[in-house]
Enzyme design. Structure first.
Site, PDB file in Angstrom:
ATOM      1  N   GLU A 173     -26.392  -2.156 -22.104  1.00  0.00           N
ATOM      2  CA  GLU A 173     -26.103  -2.410 -23.521  1.00  0.00           C
ATOM      3  C   GLU A 173     -25.007  -3.449 -23.694  1.00  0.00           C
ATOM      4  OE1 GLU A 173     -27.093   2.280 -24.566  1.00  0.00           O
ATOM      5  OE2 GLU A 173     -25.060   1.491 -24.827  1.00  0.00           O
ATOM      6  N   ARG A 206       0.813  -1.215   0.000  1.00  0.00           N
ATOM      7  CA  ARG A 206       0.000   0.000   0.000  1.00  0.00           C
ATOM      8  C   ARG A 206       0.852   1.274   0.000  1.00  0.00           C
ATOM      9  NH1 ARG A 206      -5.430   0.334   1.622  1.00  0.00           N
ATOM     10  NH2 ARG A 206      -5.248  -1.729   2.543  1.00  0.00           N
TER      11      ARG A 206
END
Length: 508
Positions: free
Chosen positions: A143, A122
């Site tokens: 879609e 991190r």
């Protein structure tokens, strides 16, 4: 009368016994949920409390790819130019086999949510992302789900399609990642595929036109209508507020412990969303906007691309204005992120590997690169992807040709449905507004920094004499000021002397 009163009291007693526990459980559920969400928020805030150097690119770049934001364009047309294949973490898009421990791993591009950072170093990771207007993102997800699922309609029935899928996945997993391995499509595509085959069986396998003429988002005998799609439990679980849950690491694909409970608590009690909407975007290296595609690309090239090139030693410090991008700001509506879905198209239509992808396979390190050259490469790449995606969509939807999704067709969707989408995505709407504010700040910051880059470049040429003076003389502020005033006074004295001599000569 006494009997009636006794009956009434008995009825009230039964009602109280039934209702009070329900009310108590509802109140208890809210309190439990509030505690769970608050606890998660506090934990996330402590974890995110990193340094203030968010503008500096760290060792590992994590592109948190929110689906249907045009991120695949950035992957192929930017990041493939900046990083070599060897530098990309193996199987970035495949959570089950993702390996961040690779020694040369410098790039992660994934639909996996923010919880993936728990698997990354991190303190050495920079995160970038792109957000899109939530209404447009819901339309695009709808879609794309239909587009990919419709490719399976070349099969005579759902059994054949599933058998082919199983064979395809077995073959592809040894060398590539399939769309059906990737969140969220591994849930959405099979769901929509099942629905398409059911509707085709009802209307007849050879019929490719709807029995009624309506807008493309309500062809119910061919594809699931939009209004049904947004109200389905699957959409509530994955689509609605999807960007928020992905940014927070709370999707159903999360690595975080307790993510499932927190997500469902927020869904049951929307007001608890205020604890989820933290300022995680503020700590990202870059936040782009799909709708402002041209300026987003330019910002990415300058804020991220320039740093990658500088770190790799391939950046040519040629300070020039970028040429006009010349891309329609809405071109990202094409979302060519489905290049990863190639495999099924190849197997069913005999397509060769994507030309645009081959052209951008591994062009990293071709001589000195400038930001301007990076933008030129990007423009050429996106033009190819646009053409490829347009052709692919046309072929994919051929079996459901009345589902002709266009900008004009979107305008025919009733206002009530649009309002419902906004309501169902209230957290994403708020997140998107915050992203727009960050984007404006990035833009202003970049405009302020570019002249500074030129100034620093000019000063670099002057560093020689300053460095020489400071090596032989302690450069305290008052000494530098005295030195500067002395030089100025000397110049004025010499100029005055020369002028005086010329005046005296003229008088003589």
């Amino acid at each position: 009368m006494a009997g009636l009163r006794a009956l009434s009291l008995l009825f009230l007693l039964l009602v109280s016994v039934t209702v009070l526990p329900l009310a108590s459980s509802t109140g208890g559920d809210y309190e439990r949920c509030e505690g769970a969400v608050r606890g998660w928020a506090d934990s996330a805030a402590e974890t995110d409390n990193g340094g203030d150097d968010k503008l500096n690119l760290k060792d590992l770049l994590f592109f948190l790819h929110i689906p249907r934001t045009g991120g695949r364009t950035y992957f192929h047309c930017f990041l493939k130019q900046l990083y070599s294949n060897a530098q990309e973490c193996p199987r970035s898009y495949d959570k089950l086999r993702f390996d961040p421990s690779h020694p040369d791993c410098k790039l992660v591009v994934s639909h996996d949510d923010y919880s993936l950072t728990s698997k990354l170093p991190r303190e050495r990771t920079s995160v970038v992302t792109i957000l899109r207007n939530p209404v447009d993102r819901v339309f695009s997800a709808y879609e794309f789900s239909i587009e990919v699922a419709a490719r399976f309609l070349v099969h005579p029935n759902i059994t054949s399609a599933k058998l082919m899928t199983s064979r395809m996945l077995t073959k592809s997993r040894a060398r590539a990642v399939s769309t059906l391995d990737i969140w969220p499509w591994k849930y959405l595509v099979p769901w929509m595929r099942e629905d398409l085959f059911t509707r085709r069986d009802v209307r007849g396998i050879d019929k490719t036109q709807s029995s009624k003429k309506v807008n493309a988002y309500d062809v119910e005998d061919m594809v699931m209508p939009l209004h049904q799609y947004i109200n389905d439990p699957v959409a509530h679980e994955i689509i609605h507020n999807g960007a928020t849950f992905q940014i927070t690491g709370l999707t159903n694909n999360s690595y975080f412990d307790g993510a499932h409970e927190v997500r469902h608590c927020v869904r049951r009690h929307p007001d608890l969303g205020r604890f989820v909407l933290q300022n995680r975007l503020d700590r990202m290296l870059y936040v782009g906007l799909t709708e402002d595609h041209e300026e987003s690309a330019r910002l990415f090239a300058h804020m991220v691309g320039a740093q990658v090139l500088s770190q790799s030693g391939t950046l040519n410090l040629d300070i020039k204005e970028d040429p006009p991008v010349g891309i329609d700001s809405h071109s990202s509506m094409l979302d060519p992120e489905d290049e990863e879905a190639n495999e099924h198209m190849n197997s069913t239509h005999g397509w060769k590997n994507n030309e645009a992808l081959n052209a951008t396979e591994d062009d990293h390190g071709n001589g000195n690169m400038t930001v301007a050259k990076l933008m030129e490469t990007y423009e050429s790449c996106i033009a190819k992807l646009r053409k490829t995606q347009s052709c692919r969509r046309k072929i994919s939807l051929k079996k459901v040709e009345e589902a002709n999704f266009t900008k004009e067709a979107r305008r025919q969707v009733p206002e009530a449905i649009l309002k419902q989408i906004i309501s169902l995505n209230s957290l994403d709407m708020e997140l998107y507004e915050h992203a727009k504010n960050i984007f404006r700040q990035e833009h202003l910051m970049l405009r302020g920094q570019r002249p500074m880059v030129v100034q620093h470049t000019q000063l670099a040429g002057q560093k020689g004499w300053i460095h020489t003076v400071c090596e032989s003389w302690s450069c305290s502020p008052w000494k530098v000021a005295t030195f500067g005033l002395g030089i100025t006074a000397t110049i004025i004295f010499v100029a005055f002397t020369v002028t005086t001599r010329r005046t005296l000569k003229l008088k003589v």
